[in-house]
Design an enzyme around this catalytic site. Structure first.
Site, PDB file in Angstrom:
ATOM      1  N   LYS A  63      13.910  57.923  48.570  1.00  0.00           N
ATOM      2  CA  LYS A  63      13.506  58.431  47.255  1.00  0.00           C
ATOM      3  C   LYS A  63      14.616  58.179  46.249  1.00  0.00           C
ATOM      4  CE  LYS A  63      11.254  62.366  47.153  1.00  0.00           C
ATOM      5  NZ  LYS A  63      10.909  63.818  47.106  1.00  0.00           N
TER       6      LYS A  63
ATOM      7  N   VAL B  85       9.111  56.563  45.722  1.00  0.00           N
ATOM      8  CA  VAL B  85       9.337  56.709  47.163  1.00  0.00           C
ATOM      9  C   VAL B  85       8.870  55.441  47.863  1.00  0.00           C
ATOM     10  CG1 VAL B  85       8.857  58.084  49.221  1.00  0.00           C
ATOM     11  CG2 VAL B  85       8.946  59.194  46.980  1.00  0.00           C
TER      12      VAL B  85
ATOM     13  N   ASP C 178       5.994  72.980  39.911  1.00  0.00           N
ATOM     14  CA  ASP C 178       5.031  71.868  39.861  1.00  0.00           C
ATOM     15  C   ASP C 178       4.276  71.847  41.183  1.00  0.00           C
ATOM     16  OD1 ASP C 178       3.592  69.664  39.111  1.00  0.00           O
ATOM     17  OD2 ASP C 178       5.192  68.217  39.488  1.00  0.00           O
TER      18      ASP C 178
ATOM     19  N   GLY D  81       4.664  55.773  47.023  1.00  0.00           N
ATOM     20  CA  GLY D  81       4.103  56.385  45.824  1.00  0.00           C
ATOM     21  C   GLY D  81       5.168  56.578  44.770  1.00  0.00           C
ATOM     22  N   SER D  82       4.746  56.873  43.565  1.00  0.00           N
ATOM     23  CA  SER D  82       5.684  57.110  42.476  1.00  0.00           C
ATOM     24  C   SER D  82       5.114  58.182  41.567  1.00  0.00           C
ATOM     25  CB  SER D  82       5.942  55.827  41.681  1.00  0.00           C
ATOM     26  OG  SER D  82       4.739  55.318  41.132  1.00  0.00           O
ATOM     27  N   GLY D  83       6.032  58.918  40.918  1.00  0.00           N
ATOM     28  CA  GLY D  83       5.638  59.959  39.988  1.00  0.00           C
ATOM     29  C   GLY D  83       6.310  59.750  38.656  1.00  0.00           C
TER      30      GLY D  83
ATOM     31  N   THR E 263       9.085  60.992  37.683  1.00  0.00           N
ATOM     32  CA  THR E 263      10.546  60.954  37.774  1.00  0.00           C
ATOM     33  C   THR E 263      11.059  60.076  38.900  1.00  0.00           C
ATOM     34  OG1 THR E 263      10.630  63.234  36.932  1.00  0.00           O
ATOM     35  CG2 THR E 263      12.629  62.380  37.958  1.00  0.00           C
ATOM     36  N   LYS E 264      10.364  60.068  40.040  1.00  0.00           N
ATOM     37  CA  LYS E 264      10.910  59.431  41.240  1.00  0.00           C
ATOM     38  C   LYS E 264       9.944  58.412  41.828  1.00  0.00           C
ATOM     39  CE  LYS E 264      11.121  63.571  42.464  1.00  0.00           C
ATOM     40  NZ  LYS E 264      11.163  64.872  43.128  1.00  0.00           N
TER      41      LYS E 264
END
Length: 466
Positions: A107, A92, A219, A85-87, A89-90
């Site tokens: 990460k 994974v 968050d 997954g990704s957000g 900022t980061k």
């Protein structure tokens, strides 16, 4: 070009804070606004490091040394890399590390993420923007190394790639979890959903009383959590804060949410009383408890669960009271004290020793532990008999050897005895109304018993009519 170096986290932190200060970035000088943001992140790390030095006592010299941390050499040998997954900022990825192929989560900064892209659009300095995001990863790794709880993802190691300077490329190595899928959780048995909520409350209790002081997750979203071996764990701590809101009067202590605000007290030391703890608790209520806690719970427990929902939704409970309420529910459930006193249905069943089912496929019920049949958690045969009697399709049930996390057995409910096979140590409880002439189950008469009663010799048991 410098080789990739694996370093211990304190050295990595010192390197980030001293050797590679934002004012020493090679290449074009960052714009003043970006430089201020970099210095702000650096100060944040410095404050966190100071809190850790002040509050966390060093390990005893008699303690065994920790296992060697994983580093860059392990990351370079990773195989089977796939996106988890990704957000903003980061990002994974899942990977298998040599030599045993153990799976971990890697990460790193998401170069194409919204954080970096928005920064580049604003400042036009890719290297500085990447470093700005990398400070978040450093902060998270620092917290993960300083906190220890079953509800916090385990830090296995980290890698600093010196060749990537000035971007300060960092990869953290974590235990691998399964992303939390709320839609799937809503379809699972209540006992599993209650465990998720209990795991969360125990984590929040630890965060409220951590070695670093009260910690809030700024968050707080379901996507920040994963499941590891059935345990809920928080995996994102980059937006966690150990600082409590400063105040001069009570008017400064307003805890704001999209649909509700709360007024807290300003303490004599100039801090808003319990604001970190209560922010976490209300977020747990609105993201987890509301959806996972009440639905399909045993009817006798529902008033207690409703009180938990109301008390956390109004912040009448702190984390201590919430944990005690959850422990009360767990005790009532595990002990069977939640079962209502009513006439037993078990006398309506005949116990057949030494039989087992040849298949788990049969009629389905919700919420079942099996997608192909009706498998439910029960306290004992009495409760299973009550459930079977309430299902029009059910003709018999089997208490299986399988246990849930509370130690309760799983019971298989079926509509047909055609697949019953002699052998094994399980007991089949068959409805007396299902007993009819037909193909006999050829066993010793003494093997067919109900409560203290022997089944007469020559009795035939056949599959119930459909």
């Amino acid at each position: 070009m410098a080789a990739a170096l694996a370093v211990a986290l304190p050295a990595l932190l010192a390197f980030a804070l001293v050797s590679s200060g934002p004012w020493r970035l090679p290449g074009p000088e960052p714009p003043p606004g970006l430089l201020r943001e970099l210095e702000g992140r650096q100060r944040d790390l410095g404050r966190l490091a100071a809190v850790i030095r002040a509050r966390v006592s060093p390990a005893s010299s008699s303690s065994p040394p920790p296992p060697p941390a994983l580093g860059c050499a392990d990351v370079e040998g990773a195989a089977g890399v796939s996106l988890v997954g990704s957000g903003i900022t980061k990002v994974v990825v899942r990977a298998a590390l040599p030599p045993a192929g153990r799976e971990v989560a890697l990460k790193s900064v998401h170069g194409g993420g919204r954080d970096v892209n928005r920064c580049v659009q604003r400042y036009g300095h890719p290297a500085g923007c990447h470093r700005l995001a990398a400070y978040k990863l450093l902060k998270e790794a620092t917290l993960l190394q300083s906190l220890e709880h079953p509800g916090i993802i385990e830090l296995r190691g980290q890698c600093y790639d010196g060749s990537a300077d000035p971007e300060m490329k960092i990869t953290t190595i974590l235990e691998l979890g399964t992303p939390l899928e709320m839609i799937e959780l809503l379809q699972t048995p209540w006992e599993k959903r209650f465990k998720i909520c209990l795991d969360l409350v125990e984590l929040l209790y630890y965060l409220a009383n951590s070695p670093l002081g009260s910690i809030t997750l700024l968050d707080f979203q379901p996507r920040q959590f994963v499941i590891v071996d059935g345990v809920l764990k928080v995996t994102d701590l980059d937006d966690a804060s150990t600082e409590e809101l400063s105040c001069q009067t009570d008017e400064d202590c307003v805890l704001e949410f999209p649909t509700k605000n709360f007024s807290l007290k300003c303490t004599m030391r100039g801090k808003c009383e319990g604001i970190n703890e209560r922010r976490n608790l209300f977020n747990a209520y609105r993201y987890f408890f509301t959806y996972l806690l009440p639905h399909t719970a045993p009817s006798v427990l529902q008033p207690i669960l409703k009180d938990i929902l109301n008390a956390t939704g109004d912040l009448r409970y702190g984390v201590n009271e919430t944990l005690r309420a959850f422990q009360k529910v767990l005790h009532l459930y595990k002990s069977g004290l939640y079962l209502q006193k009513k006439p037993s249905h078990l006398k309506e069943y005949i116990a057949l020793k030494g039989f087992h089912s040849g298949t788990a496929e049969d009629y389905k019920c919700w919420p079942s532990y099996s997608h192909s049949g009706c498998v439910l958690s029960v306290h004992n045969a009495e409760e299973a008999a009550d459930i079977c009697s309430s299902h029009s399709q059910c003709q018999h049930f089997i208490i299986t050897p399988q246990k849930t996390w509370t130690g309760r057995p799983l019971a298989l409910f079926q509509s047909s005895s055609a697949d019953l096979i002699p052998g094994g140590n399980t007991v089949v409880y068959m409805k007396r109304s299902a007993v009819s002439r037909g193909k006999p189950l050829t066993r010793s008469p003494n093997d067919y018993r109900d409560v203290g009663e022997e089944i007469p010799a020559g009795t035939n048991f056949g599959p119930p009519g459909r």
